[in-house]
Design a protein around this motif. Structure first.
Motif, PDB file in Angstrom:
ATOM      1  N   SER A 155       0.585  -1.570  -0.081  1.00  0.00           N
ATOM      2  CA  SER A 155       0.121   0.195  -0.381  1.00  0.00           C
ATOM      3  C   SER A 155       0.713   1.390   0.045  1.00  0.00           C
ATOM      4  N   THR A 156       0.043   2.177  -0.181  1.00  0.00           N
ATOM      5  CA  THR A 156       1.337   3.548  -0.718  1.00  0.00           C
ATOM      6  C   THR A 156       1.209   4.490   0.252  1.00  0.00           C
ATOM      7  N   THR A 157       0.097   3.927   1.069  1.00  0.00           N
ATOM      8  CA  THR A 157      -0.464   5.101   2.735  1.00  0.00           C
ATOM      9  C   THR A 157       0.562   5.524   3.353  1.00  0.00           C
ATOM     10  N   PRO A 158       1.872   4.352   3.702  1.00  0.00           N
ATOM     11  CA  PRO A 158       2.457   4.923   4.303  1.00  0.00           C
ATOM     12  C   PRO A 158       3.678   6.475   3.731  1.00  0.00           C
ATOM     13  N   PHE A 159       3.895   5.940   2.223  1.00  0.00           N
ATOM     14  CA  PHE A 159       4.509   7.370   1.336  1.00  0.00           C
ATOM     15  C   PHE A 159       2.891   8.499   1.963  1.00  0.00           C
ATOM     16  N   TYR A 160       1.956   8.511   1.539  1.00  0.00           N
ATOM     17  CA  TYR A 160       1.019  10.016   2.302  1.00  0.00           C
ATOM     18  C   TYR A 160       1.031  10.287   3.615  1.00  0.00           C
ATOM     19  N   ASP A 161       1.065   9.356   3.954  1.00  0.00           N
ATOM     20  CA  ASP A 161       1.146  10.300   6.236  1.00  0.00           C
ATOM     21  C   ASP A 161       2.673  10.639   5.856  1.00  0.00           C
ATOM     22  N   ILE A 162       3.773   9.716   5.148  1.00  0.00           N
ATOM     23  CA  ILE A 162       4.810  10.591   5.392  1.00  0.00           C
ATOM     24  C   ILE A 162       4.781  12.258   4.985  1.00  0.00           C
ATOM     25  N   LEU A 195       0.384  10.796  12.221  1.00  0.00           N
ATOM     26  CA  LEU A 195       0.930  10.064  12.841  1.00  0.00           C
ATOM     27  C   LEU A 195       0.692   8.581  13.777  1.00  0.00           C
ATOM     28  N   PHE A 196      -0.841   8.513  14.158  1.00  0.00           N
ATOM     29  CA  PHE A 196      -1.711   7.809  14.011  1.00  0.00           C
ATOM     30  C   PHE A 196      -2.052   7.328  13.499  1.00  0.00           C
ATOM     31  N   ASN A 197      -2.498   7.032  12.391  1.00  0.00           N
ATOM     32  CA  ASN A 197      -2.911   6.592  10.874  1.00  0.00           C
ATOM     33  C   ASN A 197      -1.312   5.691   9.903  1.00  0.00           C
ATOM     34  N   TYR A 198      -0.493   6.361  10.807  1.00  0.00           N
ATOM     35  CA  TYR A 198       1.386   5.416  10.479  1.00  0.00           C
ATOM     36  C   TYR A 198       0.883   4.675  11.063  1.00  0.00           C
ATOM     37  N   LYS A 199       0.929   4.519  12.869  1.00  0.00           N
ATOM     38  CA  LYS A 199       0.867   3.212  13.297  1.00  0.00           C
ATOM     39  C   LYS A 199      -0.044   2.330  12.703  1.00  0.00           C
ATOM     40  N   PHE A 200      -1.485   3.340  12.859  1.00  0.00           N
ATOM     41  CA  PHE A 200      -2.701   2.228  12.451  1.00  0.00           C
ATOM     42  C   PHE A 200      -1.712   1.448  11.052  1.00  0.00           C
ATOM     43  N   HIS A 201      -1.928   1.954  10.222  1.00  0.00           N
ATOM     44  CA  HIS A 201      -1.119   0.933   9.400  1.00  0.00           C
ATOM     45  C   HIS A 201      -0.021   0.041   9.588  1.00  0.00           C
ATOM     46  N   LYS A 202       1.152   0.473   9.910  1.00  0.00           N
ATOM     47  CA  LYS A 202       1.903  -0.354  10.108  1.00  0.00           C
ATOM     48  C   LYS A 202       1.496  -1.530  11.219  1.00  0.00           C
ATOM     49  N   ASN A 203       0.954  -1.046  12.370  1.00  0.00           N
ATOM     50  CA  ASN A 203       0.233  -2.155  13.390  1.00  0.00           C
ATOM     51  C   ASN A 203      -0.467  -3.449  12.433  1.00  0.00           C
ATOM     52  N   ARG A 204      -1.131  -3.093  11.800  1.00  0.00           N
ATOM     53  CA  ARG A 204      -2.167  -3.953  11.060  1.00  0.00           C
ATOM     54  C   ARG A 204      -1.355  -4.520   9.640  1.00  0.00           C
ATOM     55  N   ASN A 205      -0.225  -4.021   9.021  1.00  0.00           N
ATOM     56  CA  ASN A 205       0.219  -5.033   8.261  1.00  0.00           C
ATOM     57  C   ASN A 205       1.447  -5.524   8.966  1.00  0.00           C
ATOM     58  N   HIS A 206       0.936  -5.189  10.164  1.00  0.00           N
ATOM     59  CA  HIS A 206       2.339  -6.452  10.801  1.00  0.00           C
ATOM     60  C   HIS A 206       2.243  -7.416  12.101  1.00  0.00           C
TER      61      HIS A 206
END
Length: 117
Positions: free
Chosen positions: A4-11, A106-117
């Protein structure tokens, strides 16, 4: 597995909001120095547009809480930027919106990171 490209948009959103917040906090201090600098609202408009692009990509794929934080924060930023651009009135809403954007990304980045690991 498609990444997913969501982390890119979060960054992108975190970076844009942080740079915007630093710009909004530091630039008024620089204008008192005899450097010939003046405020340009179009810079704020550029940051707001970058943030808007990032949240449009993110809100489709995230929770209602994170989407709400991002949308409300972006609304505060746009209200402040447009008020300054058209009415030449500076509102402090841009600071609240900038902090909200950083927190939402930051919340979305952490949420996305936790969901994918």
């Amino acid at each position: 597995m498609k990444k997913s490209t969501t982390p890119f948009y979060d960054i992108l959103g975190i970076s844009s909001a942080t740079i915007c917040l630093v710009h909004c906090l530091v630039f008024p201090l620089l204008t008192v120095l005899p450097l010939g600098l003046s405020h340009n609202s179009f810079i704020d408009l550029l940051f707001a547009t970058m943030g808007l692009f990032a949240i449009f990509k993110i809100i489709k794929k995230t929770s209602i809480l994170i989407s709400s934080i991002l949308i409300i924060s972006m609304a505060l930023i746009w209200i402040s930027v447009l008020t300054e651009l058209f009415l030449d009135i500076h509102l402090d809403l841009i600071f609240i919106g900038g902090v909200g954007m950083i927190i939402g990304h930051l919340f979305n980045y952490k949420f996305h990171k936790n969901r994918n690991h």
